[in-house]
Design an enzyme around this catalytic site. Structure first.
Site, PDB file in Angstrom:
ATOM      1  N   LYS A   1      -0.392 -16.085 -19.794  1.00  0.00           N
ATOM      2  CA  LYS A   1      -1.020 -17.313 -19.504  1.00  0.00           C
ATOM      3  C   LYS A   1      -1.937 -17.673 -21.134  1.00  0.00           C
ATOM      4  O   LYS A   1      -1.786 -18.407 -21.675  1.00  0.00           O
ATOM      5  CB  LYS A   1      -2.138 -17.496 -18.602  1.00  0.00           C
ATOM      6  CG  LYS A   1      -1.388 -17.581 -17.439  1.00  0.00           C
ATOM      7  CD  LYS A   1      -2.206 -17.726 -16.098  1.00  0.00           C
ATOM      8  CE  LYS A   1      -1.254 -17.583 -14.947  1.00  0.00           C
ATOM      9  NZ  LYS A   1      -2.060 -17.679 -13.615  1.00  0.00           N
TER      10      LYS A   1
ATOM     11  N   GLN B   1      -7.950 -16.069 -11.394  1.00  0.00           N
ATOM     12  CA  GLN B   1      -6.396 -15.155 -11.058  1.00  0.00           C
ATOM     13  C   GLN B   1      -6.602 -14.801  -9.528  1.00  0.00           C
ATOM     14  O   GLN B   1      -7.504 -14.175  -9.451  1.00  0.00           O
ATOM     15  CB  GLN B   1      -6.120 -14.387 -12.167  1.00  0.00           C
ATOM     16  CG  GLN B   1      -4.883 -13.459 -11.992  1.00  0.00           C
ATOM     17  CD  GLN B   1      -3.736 -14.567 -12.310  1.00  0.00           C
ATOM     18  OE1 GLN B   1      -3.871 -15.416 -13.213  1.00  0.00           O
ATOM     19  NE2 GLN B   1      -2.544 -14.072 -11.578  1.00  0.00           N
TER      20      GLN B   1
ATOM     21  N   ASP C   1      -5.106 -25.166 -11.785  1.00  0.00           N
ATOM     22  CA  ASP C   1      -3.758 -24.515 -11.030  1.00  0.00           C
ATOM     23  C   ASP C   1      -3.709 -25.519  -9.843  1.00  0.00           C
ATOM     24  O   ASP C   1      -2.749 -25.304  -9.206  1.00  0.00           O
ATOM     25  CB  ASP C   1      -4.636 -23.495 -10.155  1.00  0.00           C
ATOM     26  CG  ASP C   1      -4.207 -22.172 -10.912  1.00  0.00           C
ATOM     27  OD1 ASP C   1      -3.077 -22.136 -11.616  1.00  0.00           O
ATOM     28  OD2 ASP C   1      -4.882 -20.929 -10.851  1.00  0.00           O
TER      29      ASP C   1
END
Ligand code: NAP
Length: 291
Positions: A55, A99, A122
């Site tokens: 990322k 995460q 997300d």
């Protein structure tokens, strides 16, 4: 039997990155700051750090600013929420992700619901999830958004098609079923662990999406001729012939299913790269809203 079109997620993801990089260049030329993504990672799980590095590299490639916040696995839920609240307030941060997985003493649900929906790149919060069914969609869950983008860019028709989704998780199968219904106008069936006679459902699919995490689950006899097959599954399996000691496997037995499919995604190189591309698209969207 003609060979299937291999859906090249790496290429589509690269195209998306180039499109975003061009927009960022333009912003910079206008004297504006680029989008800024923050990433929280807790603990030292090797796979999580690999994903986070991917990322970060993607942010660098398109010219986004990024901030990495790495906390010890002993951090309390309360302390982590404090950091999230700071990021929610920070006007220089357009979006951020936490995460997963998180250590057992921290609830993913508690953490997710503290993220401001407009910064939830997300697309995990209830508000963003619910917005799938609205005419004003917010930040869509990244993996299913990536699947829809692949289908859109390959101009695969979805309207009125039988779409069978195997796997009903909150991050993959469930939101994808709503997107297929709302945006794709498909007739959707969602299968999960308790589904009886899985094959009787998958066999009916014009579009079959599998997001389970069980390599070998979908065999040739479960797939209709000329179906579109999208494999979200990504499982590390031991492979002594690789330097890393493992390889990534999908849920579909690719070699036997590919010859009867019309389109198919490989693993790796199919859906995987699209999740990062979606994250970048969402961060850019959040930035535009922030300005
Ligand atoms: P998950 O939370 O474990 O969900 C798995 C889903 O599959 C659940 O709905 C489960 O049913 C269902 N299931 C389990 N066994 C089944 C069976 N035998 N038949 C039918 N359904 C079954 O997993 P996830 O987070 O959604 O991830 C699924 C896979 O996608 C994993 O391999 C993961 O690595 C991969 N993934 C890849 C990306 C990417 O970027 N490429 C992103 C996300 C996930 P129940 O609901 O009844 O438990």
């Amino acid at each position: 039997m003609s060979s299937p079109t291999i859906i090249d997620g790496r290429k589509v993801s690269k195209d998306i990155k180039n499109e975003i990089a061009e927009k960022v260049e333009k912003l910079k030329a206008e004297g504006k700051r680029p989008p800024h993504l923050a990433i929280i990672i807790v603990g030292d799980d090797g796979a999580s750090h690999t994903y986070v590095n991917g990322k970060i590299n993607a942010c660098k490639a398109v010219g986004f600013d990024f901030t990495l916040m790495h906390f010890a696995s002993t951090i309390s839920e309360e302390k982590l929420i404090k950091h999230i609240e700071q990021l929610n307030e920070d006007e220089d941060i357009d979006g951020f992700i936490v995460q997963i997985p998180l250590p057992e003493h921290i609830s993913v649900e508690h953490i997710t619901e503290r993220i401001a929906p407009l910064k939830d790149v997300d697309g995990f919060t209830n508000q963003n999830f619910g917005s799938i069914m609205s005419s004003h969609q917010l930040l869509l869950p990244a993996t299913p958004f990536g699947v829809m983008e692949l289908i859109r860019r390959y101009e695969i028709p979805t309207e009125g098609k039988n779409c069978v989704i195997v796997g009903a998780s909150r991050i993959a199968g469930a939101p994808l079923s709503l997107m297929m219904l709302q945006d794709g106008r498909a007739t959707v069936t969602v299968c999960h662990k308790l589904t009886k006679d899985l094959k009787s459902h998958t066999k009916e699919a014009d579009i079959l999406v599998v997001a389970v995490g069980k390599p070998g689950l979908i065999t040739k006899d479960m797939v209709k001729e000329c179906a579109v097959v999208i494999d979200v599954g990504t499982t590390r399996v031991e492979d002594a012939s690789r330097k890393s000691g493992f390889r990534l496997a999908g849920d579909v037995v690719y070699d036997e299913v590919a010859p009867i499919a019309s389109y198919i995604t490989p693993v790796p190189g199919g859906v995987g790269p699209m999740t990062i591309a979606s994250l970048l698209l969402n961060t850019f969207k959040a930035y535009e809203r922030n300005h």
